[in-house]
Scaffold this active site. Structure first.
Site, PDB file in Angstrom:
ATOM      1  N   GLY A   1       4.376  15.971  65.737  1.00 55.07           N
ATOM      2  CA  GLY A   1       3.583  15.362  64.674  1.00 55.07           C
ATOM      3  C   GLY A   1       2.164  15.887  64.628  1.00 55.07           C
ATOM      4  N   THR A   2       1.204  14.968  64.680  1.00 57.74           N
ATOM      5  CA  THR A   2      -0.205  15.345  64.548  1.00 57.74           C
ATOM      6  C   THR A   2      -0.704  16.180  65.714  1.00 57.74           C
ATOM      7  OG1 THR A   2      -1.050  13.321  65.584  1.00 57.74           O
ATOM      8  CG2 THR A   2      -0.688  13.273  63.180  1.00 57.74           C
ATOM      9  N   LEU A   3       0.041  16.225  66.820  1.00 57.02           N
ATOM     10  CA  LEU A   3      -0.345  17.052  67.967  1.00 57.02           C
ATOM     11  C   LEU A   3       0.043  18.522  67.797  1.00 57.02           C
ATOM     12  CD1 LEU A   3       0.644  14.557  70.784  1.00 57.02           C
ATOM     13  CD2 LEU A   3      -1.669  15.429  70.382  1.00 57.02           C
TER      14      LEU A   3
ATOM     15  N   GLU B   1      -0.776   7.848  72.536  1.00 60.19           N
ATOM     16  CA  GLU B   1       0.507   7.349  72.032  1.00 60.19           C
ATOM     17  C   GLU B   1       0.756   5.880  72.377  1.00 60.19           C
ATOM     18  OE1 GLU B   1       1.694   9.150  69.925  1.00 60.19           O
ATOM     19  OE2 GLU B   1       1.566  11.253  70.468  1.00 60.19           O
TER      20      GLU B   1
END
Length: 137
Positions: free
Chosen positions: A9-11, A74
């Site tokens: 995802g955003t990582l 997270e």
């Protein structure tokens, strides 16, 4: 041996929380995919592992300090009551297998959420941003 992490995802590279911003800097291993269903939580995605669909991501070697920082990001809880649950998956990158950490969304967080059919958060987020920038009639 450094742990490995699969990010989806955003990582991912170019994402809002690009893993390259962490120190010591994670080492990119390669692009990969895992079995799972990707859900749209608005500003970020969550994956439920398993099934027939594929989720696109990247594998990185990380230092324990980065793993700790990712656990905080997270919202991992020791009793698995956090937003994400840290799991282990076996991931193939260019014919080589890696045991990787992956952050799976807590199953109670996905009710009524849309599935990202492409399994690719970066492409999905880019399409969403493009639709916001289009002039309205």
């Amino acid at each position: 041996m450094m742990p490995h992490v699969f990010v989806y995802g955003t990582l991912r590279c170019g994402g809002r929380n690009d893993i390259a911003r962490y120190r010591p800097e994670p080492r990119f291993i390669g692009e990969a995919s895992i079995a799972g269903t990707l859900f749209d939580l608005g500003a970020y995605p969550g994956v439920v592992l398993g099934g027939a669909q594929r989720v696109k991501g990247e594998v990185y070697a990380i230092e324990p300090a980065v793993e700790t920082a990712l656990d905080v990001l997270e919202e991992v809880a020791d009793d698995d009551s956090g937003e994400y649950i840290k799991r282990q998956v076996r991931v193939e990158v260019n014919g080589q297998w890696f045991e990787c950490l992956v952050y799976e969304i807590h199953p109670t967080r996905i009710a009524w959420l849309d599935v990202i059919e492409s399994g690719d958060w970066i492409a999905h987020a880019a399409r969403g941003a493009a639709s916001f920038s289009q002039p309205k009639d």
